[in-house]
Design an enzyme around this catalytic site. Sequence first.
Site, PDB file in Angstrom:
ATOM      1  N   GLY A  65      -8.577 -11.079  13.187  1.00 49.96           N
ATOM      2  CA  GLY A  65     -10.023 -11.080  12.983  1.00 49.96           C
ATOM      3  C   GLY A  65     -10.548  -9.927  12.159  1.00 49.96           C
ATOM      4  O   GLY A  65     -11.747  -9.825  11.912  1.00 49.96           O
ATOM      5  N   HIS A  66      -9.673  -9.028  11.717  1.00 51.69           N
ATOM      6  CA  HIS A  66     -10.126  -7.821  10.989  1.00 51.69           C
ATOM      7  C   HIS A  66      -9.289  -7.650   9.731  1.00 51.69           C
ATOM      8  O   HIS A  66      -8.405  -6.786   9.718  1.00 51.69           O
ATOM      9  CB  HIS A  66      -9.998  -6.597  11.887  1.00 51.69           C
ATOM     10  CG  HIS A  66     -10.790  -5.417  11.429  1.00 51.69           C
ATOM     11  ND1 HIS A  66     -10.316  -4.487  10.544  1.00 51.69           N
ATOM     12  CD2 HIS A  66     -12.036  -5.015  11.737  1.00 51.69           C
ATOM     13  CE1 HIS A  66     -11.219  -3.551  10.346  1.00 51.69           C
ATOM     14  NE2 HIS A  66     -12.270  -3.851  11.065  1.00 51.69           N
ATOM     15  N   PHE A  67      -9.420  -8.257   8.757  1.00 50.85           N
ATOM     16  CA  PHE A  67     -10.308  -9.364   8.446  1.00 50.85           C
ATOM     17  C   PHE A  67      -9.449 -10.550   8.035  1.00 50.85           C
ATOM     18  O   PHE A  67      -8.420 -10.340   7.388  1.00 50.85           O
ATOM     19  CB  PHE A  67     -11.240  -8.994   7.301  1.00 50.85           C
ATOM     20  CG  PHE A  67     -12.064  -7.765   7.582  1.00 50.85           C
ATOM     21  CD1 PHE A  67     -13.195  -7.847   8.381  1.00 50.85           C
ATOM     22  CD2 PHE A  67     -11.703  -6.532   7.059  1.00 50.85           C
ATOM     23  CE1 PHE A  67     -13.969  -6.715   8.629  1.00 50.85           C
ATOM     24  CE2 PHE A  67     -12.466  -5.400   7.304  1.00 50.85           C
ATOM     25  CZ  PHE A  67     -13.601  -5.490   8.096  1.00 50.85           C
ATOM     26  N   VAL A  72      -7.093  -5.452   7.477  1.00 45.82           N
ATOM     27  CA  VAL A  72      -7.299  -4.009   7.418  1.00 45.82           C
ATOM     28  C   VAL A  72      -7.210  -3.480   8.846  1.00 45.82           C
ATOM     29  O   VAL A  72      -7.861  -4.010   9.748  1.00 45.82           O
ATOM     30  CB  VAL A  72      -8.679  -3.663   6.811  1.00 45.82           C
ATOM     31  CG1 VAL A  72      -8.944  -2.169   6.878  1.00 45.82           C
ATOM     32  CG2 VAL A  72      -8.776  -4.160   5.372  1.00 45.82           C
TER      33      VAL A  72
END
Length: 170
Positions: A65-67, A72
Amino acid sequence: MDQSVPSENQPETGEGRTIIDIAGIMKMIPHRYPFLLVDRVIDIVRGERGIGIKNVTASESHFAGHFPNHPVMPGVLIIESMAQTAAVLVVDALGTDAEGRVVYFMSIEGAKFRRPVVPGDQLRIECERLQHRGNVWKFRGTARVDGQIVAEASFAAMILRPSPAQQAEA
């Protein structure tokens, strides 16, 4: 002058060689997958400073989810890797006095993030003790990738015995 002293968790000493491997780290701090964020410690000057290594891999859950499509490493996890490296240094410095105690993160100051950390990077986490008074330790941490600073911060931690309720849950 190198003040490193080998212990059961430190089969070797000197920069560039593993002196505390993942098994040794897991004996020293309570963190586990997916939140164990230091893979080995390659150098320690007992009670003063040390260097940890974190290999950043695409399989780490936070990258989902990041990203999406542009992974990252969250800056807060880079700071956490510094805190875990510092926790290993505290436990190493205290030796048997650290048994049954846990290092808790207390505060952070001056955190700066210089560039993104992505899968395939290797974090070199340098922690230096600034102060030690009683159960409180203060550190300066710097994370580097390929020699370039990616993050830095000053932070404090406290080593305590877990509460009876926390011990009962374990």
